[in-house]
Design a protein around this motif. Sequence first.
Motif, PDB file in Angstrom:
ATOM      1  N   GLU A  92     -20.576  11.023  23.988  1.00  0.00           N
ATOM      2  CA  GLU A  92     -20.551   9.475  24.061  1.00  0.00           C
ATOM      3  C   GLU A  92     -21.118   8.830  22.640  1.00  0.00           C
ATOM      4  O   GLU A  92     -20.516   7.734  22.311  1.00  0.00           O
ATOM      5  N   GLU A  93     -22.008   9.445  22.035  1.00  0.00           N
ATOM      6  CA  GLU A  93     -22.338   8.978  20.764  1.00  0.00           C
ATOM      7  C   GLU A  93     -21.448   8.852  19.640  1.00  0.00           C
ATOM      8  O   GLU A  93     -20.978   7.861  19.045  1.00  0.00           O
ATOM      9  N   GLU A  94     -20.326  10.055  19.613  1.00  0.00           N
ATOM     10  CA  GLU A  94     -19.498   9.866  18.803  1.00  0.00           C
ATOM     11  C   GLU A  94     -18.308   8.525  19.244  1.00  0.00           C
ATOM     12  O   GLU A  94     -17.809   8.065  18.203  1.00  0.00           O
ATOM     13  N   LEU A  95     -18.020   8.524  20.230  1.00  0.00           N
ATOM     14  CA  LEU A  95     -17.098   7.468  20.781  1.00  0.00           C
ATOM     15  C   LEU A  95     -17.831   6.044  20.472  1.00  0.00           C
ATOM     16  O   LEU A  95     -17.206   5.175  19.954  1.00  0.00           O
ATOM     17  N   ASN A  96     -19.181   6.002  20.516  1.00  0.00           N
ATOM     18  CA  ASN A  96     -19.748   4.726  20.214  1.00  0.00           C
ATOM     19  C   ASN A  96     -19.660   4.224  18.767  1.00  0.00           C
ATOM     20  O   ASN A  96     -19.334   3.418  18.336  1.00  0.00           O
ATOM     21  N   THR A  97     -19.880   5.322  17.986  1.00  0.00           N
ATOM     22  CA  THR A  97     -19.872   5.244  16.534  1.00  0.00           C
ATOM     23  C   THR A  97     -18.151   4.965  16.076  1.00  0.00           C
ATOM     24  O   THR A  97     -18.313   4.138  15.380  1.00  0.00           O
ATOM     25  N   TYR A  98     -17.162   5.627  16.663  1.00  0.00           N
ATOM     26  CA  TYR A  98     -15.975   5.312  16.368  1.00  0.00           C
ATOM     27  C   TYR A  98     -15.378   3.791  16.795  1.00  0.00           C
ATOM     28  O   TYR A  98     -14.876   3.075  16.318  1.00  0.00           O
ATOM     29  N   PHE A  99     -16.014   3.664  17.927  1.00  0.00           N
ATOM     30  CA  PHE A  99     -15.700   2.283  18.478  1.00  0.00           C
ATOM     31  C   PHE A  99     -16.080   1.301  17.542  1.00  0.00           C
ATOM     32  O   PHE A  99     -15.495   0.155  17.206  1.00  0.00           O
ATOM     33  N   GLU A 100     -17.387   1.376  16.835  1.00  0.00           N
ATOM     34  CA  GLU A 100     -17.601   0.399  15.845  1.00  0.00           C
ATOM     35  C   GLU A 100     -16.816   0.154  14.717  1.00  0.00           C
ATOM     36  O   GLU A 100     -16.516  -0.989  14.053  1.00  0.00           O
ATOM     37  N   LYS A 101     -16.259   1.350  14.360  1.00  0.00           N
ATOM     38  CA  LYS A 101     -15.114   1.423  13.171  1.00  0.00           C
ATOM     39  C   LYS A 101     -13.941   0.455  13.493  1.00  0.00           C
ATOM     40  O   LYS A 101     -13.378  -0.182  12.901  1.00  0.00           O
ATOM     41  N   VAL A 102     -13.539   0.748  14.997  1.00  0.00           N
ATOM     42  CA  VAL A 102     -12.323   0.100  15.318  1.00  0.00           C
ATOM     43  C   VAL A 102     -12.721  -1.295  15.407  1.00  0.00           C
ATOM     44  O   VAL A 102     -11.757  -2.126  15.145  1.00  0.00           O
ATOM     45  N   LYS A 103     -13.614  -1.687  15.929  1.00  0.00           N
ATOM     46  CA  LYS A 103     -13.920  -3.196  15.908  1.00  0.00           C
ATOM     47  C   LYS A 103     -13.785  -3.597  14.404  1.00  0.00           C
ATOM     48  O   LYS A 103     -13.367  -4.942  14.330  1.00  0.00           O
ATOM     49  N   LYS A 104     -14.360  -2.944  13.305  1.00  0.00           N
ATOM     50  CA  LYS A 104     -14.202  -3.585  11.978  1.00  0.00           C
ATOM     51  C   LYS A 104     -12.967  -3.801  11.691  1.00  0.00           C
ATOM     52  O   LYS A 104     -12.548  -4.764  11.022  1.00  0.00           O
ATOM     53  N   VAL A 105     -11.996  -2.778  11.947  1.00  0.00           N
ATOM     54  CA  VAL A 105     -10.578  -2.804  11.524  1.00  0.00           C
ATOM     55  C   VAL A 105      -9.813  -3.951  12.511  1.00  0.00           C
ATOM     56  O   VAL A 105      -9.299  -4.689  11.746  1.00  0.00           O
ATOM     57  N   VAL A 106     -10.038  -4.249  13.680  1.00  0.00           N
ATOM     58  CA  VAL A 106      -9.809  -5.451  14.339  1.00  0.00           C
ATOM     59  C   VAL A 106     -10.011  -6.689  13.539  1.00  0.00           C
ATOM     60  O   VAL A 106      -9.155  -7.429  13.467  1.00  0.00           O
ATOM     61  N   LEU A 107     -11.136  -6.943  13.287  1.00  0.00           N
ATOM     62  CA  LEU A 107     -11.594  -8.250  12.719  1.00  0.00           C
ATOM     63  C   LEU A 107     -11.154  -8.286  11.320  1.00  0.00           C
ATOM     64  O   LEU A 107     -10.957  -9.377  10.980  1.00  0.00           O
ATOM     65  N   ALA A 108     -11.151  -7.298  10.433  1.00  0.00           N
ATOM     66  CA  ALA A 108     -10.485  -7.475   9.203  1.00  0.00           C
ATOM     67  C   ALA A 108      -8.982  -7.738   9.272  1.00  0.00           C
ATOM     68  O   ALA A 108      -8.532  -8.540   8.289  1.00  0.00           O
ATOM     69  N   GLU A 109      -8.446  -7.267  10.102  1.00  0.00           N
ATOM     70  CA  GLU A 109      -6.879  -7.622  10.410  1.00  0.00           C
ATOM     71  C   GLU A 109      -6.623  -8.996  11.015  1.00  0.00           C
ATOM     72  O   GLU A 109      -5.770  -9.537  10.638  1.00  0.00           O
ATOM     73  N   LYS A 110      -7.607  -9.209  11.604  1.00  0.00           N
ATOM     74  CA  LYS A 110      -7.490 -10.909  12.332  1.00  0.00           C
ATOM     75  C   LYS A 110      -7.687 -11.627  11.047  1.00  0.00           C
ATOM     76  O   LYS A 110      -6.956 -12.766  11.039  1.00  0.00           O
ATOM     77  N   GLU A 111      -8.334 -11.457  10.183  1.00  0.00           N
ATOM     78  CA  GLU A 111      -8.599 -12.261   8.880  1.00  0.00           C
ATOM     79  C   GLU A 111      -7.351 -12.354   8.199  1.00  0.00           C
ATOM     80  O   GLU A 111      -7.138 -13.642   7.379  1.00  0.00           O
ATOM     81  N   VAL A 112      -6.555 -11.440   8.154  1.00  0.00           N
ATOM     82  CA  VAL A 112      -5.087 -11.608   7.418  1.00  0.00           C
ATOM     83  C   VAL A 112      -4.410 -12.605   7.920  1.00  0.00           C
ATOM     84  O   VAL A 112      -3.804 -13.632   6.992  1.00  0.00           O
ATOM     85  N   TYR A 113      -4.331 -12.971   9.200  1.00  0.00           N
ATOM     86  CA  TYR A 113      -3.318 -13.934   9.881  1.00  0.00           C
ATOM     87  C   TYR A 113      -4.269 -14.933  10.511  1.00  0.00           C
ATOM     88  O   TYR A 113      -3.580 -15.904  10.712  1.00  0.00           O
ATOM     89  N   GLY A 114      -5.611 -14.727  10.440  1.00  0.00           N
ATOM     90  CA  GLY A 114      -6.484 -16.255  10.710  1.00  0.00           C
ATOM     91  C   GLY A 114      -6.652 -16.282  12.260  1.00  0.00           C
ATOM     92  O   GLY A 114      -7.270 -16.848  12.867  1.00  0.00           O
TER      93      GLY A 114
END
Length: 596
Positions: free
Chosen positions: A211-233
């Motif tokens: 579960e700890e690995e899932l939580n850590t990876y989830f934080e990375k996925v969140k960062k990707v989602v938000l960075a890609e949102k910034e490209v398109y606004g």
Amino acid sequence: MKSIRLLLALSFVISISRAQTNHYTISFENAVHHEAFITATFPNITTDTLAVRMSRTSPGRYALHEFAKNVYGFKAYDGKGNLLKVHRPDPYQWQVYGHDGTVKIEYLLFANRGDGTYSQVDETHAHLNIPATFMYAPSLELRDIEVSFVIRKNLNWKVATQLPLVSGTTYAAPNLQYFMDSPVEISNFGLREFQVDGQTIQLVLHHNGTEEELNTYFEKVKKVVLAEKEVYGELPDFDYGRYTFLVCYIPNASGDGMEHRNSTILTSTRGLANGGMEGNIGTVSHEFFHAWNVERIRPRSLEPFDFEEANMSGALWYAEGFTSYYTNLILCRAGLISPKEYIEGLTGTFNYVWNSPATHFFNPIEMSYQAPFVDAATSVDPVNRENTFISYYSYGSVLGLALDLSLREIGLNLDDFMKLVWNKYGKTQTPYTIEDLRNTLNEYAGKEFGETFFGSYIQKSEMPDYESLFNAVGVGLTTNPNIPYLGISARLNGDGNGEITSNPKMGSPAYEAGLDKGDVITAINGEKFPDGMQFDAFISQFKPGDVLKVDFERFGLPKSTNVTLRPSSMYTIVVKEDETLTKKQRNTRKEWLKLP
């Protein structure tokens, strides 16, 4: 997809209540032997004969895959349970006749490849790509669909999919196109989710980790989602307010990533504890970027998706290639890799593209046309891809880099161009042509700029001035004239001999000397290969201009030739130190990489 969009505007509650709904069930009693048992009921049939078939293609893939090969035990019944006659006009379809207005079919499916194209059934999961799993009736493609998954409760299975839930484990689709585009993961997965602007982003992870690995990876996925949102606004307007990452990082999976309209399949044999935490996140970046570029900013050449023939598009250099450009750039912007890792990591793709003879044969549009032959396609006859093909992923990626850096030289950037394309074609869901992209670049950067880019690099295969473009962001591009180049790869056999394992590059010293794939090199300048030494290391002891006497065997016959080594044309990309840069170079790099 066009037919999806037309029907999604209708009330879904009203839609599924209509009588003309096709119903599927799938169960997994024999999962240990990779079988699924599938039934489908088609009511209110008004024609004498109903044709059902397996797809030959899958959304996101461009080659034929012949899913019918894994189907057996097919039977058809009428509404009263009477067995019906079946005719097979070709390998892909079954024609059923003599029915009473209802046709019910059943069949077994063998499924044992867990990736973005195929399905896999075993006692760890039921990983379902819909075209690889379910038969369909082409004449009924606009009908509503319900599918019930009979899960293995003894294995703690749950269902995850972009399909909207009806009740229990029954889900719905508004038509065939949407159904085919909606993969399903059934397993004892972990789930995390977060909200972005009123929409839900879900991470469904089937893995053997903690579960700890899932939580850590989830934080990375969140960062990707938000960075890609910034490209398109903004995020796309997901059809049911939800986007789902369907992730399988398990030993029995096969590495892949496949985009869909409101979800993506991500598979790998690498668990999060053994390199997957860093090694798999690039696929997350690539596939989520497709939620804009491909799924909504969509080539007209892929509309509507054809499930019976290969889908060919000349826009894959943009659809796949520009997405590939952003893949690692997003990881850098999100702080998941360093600027140095990102920039110097461009080297391999850069060399692959610009040292390929294939640019003499095909421009990026024509290279995209090759997709039906290379996108997980299979053949048994040898091909000459080393000399004639560059992946449209890679080709488009380095052109996206060139366009971004070129735009920055005139005070613009690729992010804002992508936003413009998004607003014109993606947000309005208007499929585009290559000419539309050209006109949009002319609109954004000026006609002279746009015509030069498309005329030189898209309709032709010229190479941009990367040395100047890189210099503007404080990056060096160099070659080393002291490194020798032969033009082949070879596998040393441990007996002092080496077998050539690739087609020699056209124009290379090996090519011009008449060496070919399969030749067994028995000596160079009278010497065998030393035990334990790699072929490239052996060649590196010589200098450009040296003449090598190569003894080899071809088809069991001894031969000999002379090869004159040349300087290597391999490029090195390096990050220049900050203190050596001008203020303009530092600022341009900072804007490019979104550095703090």
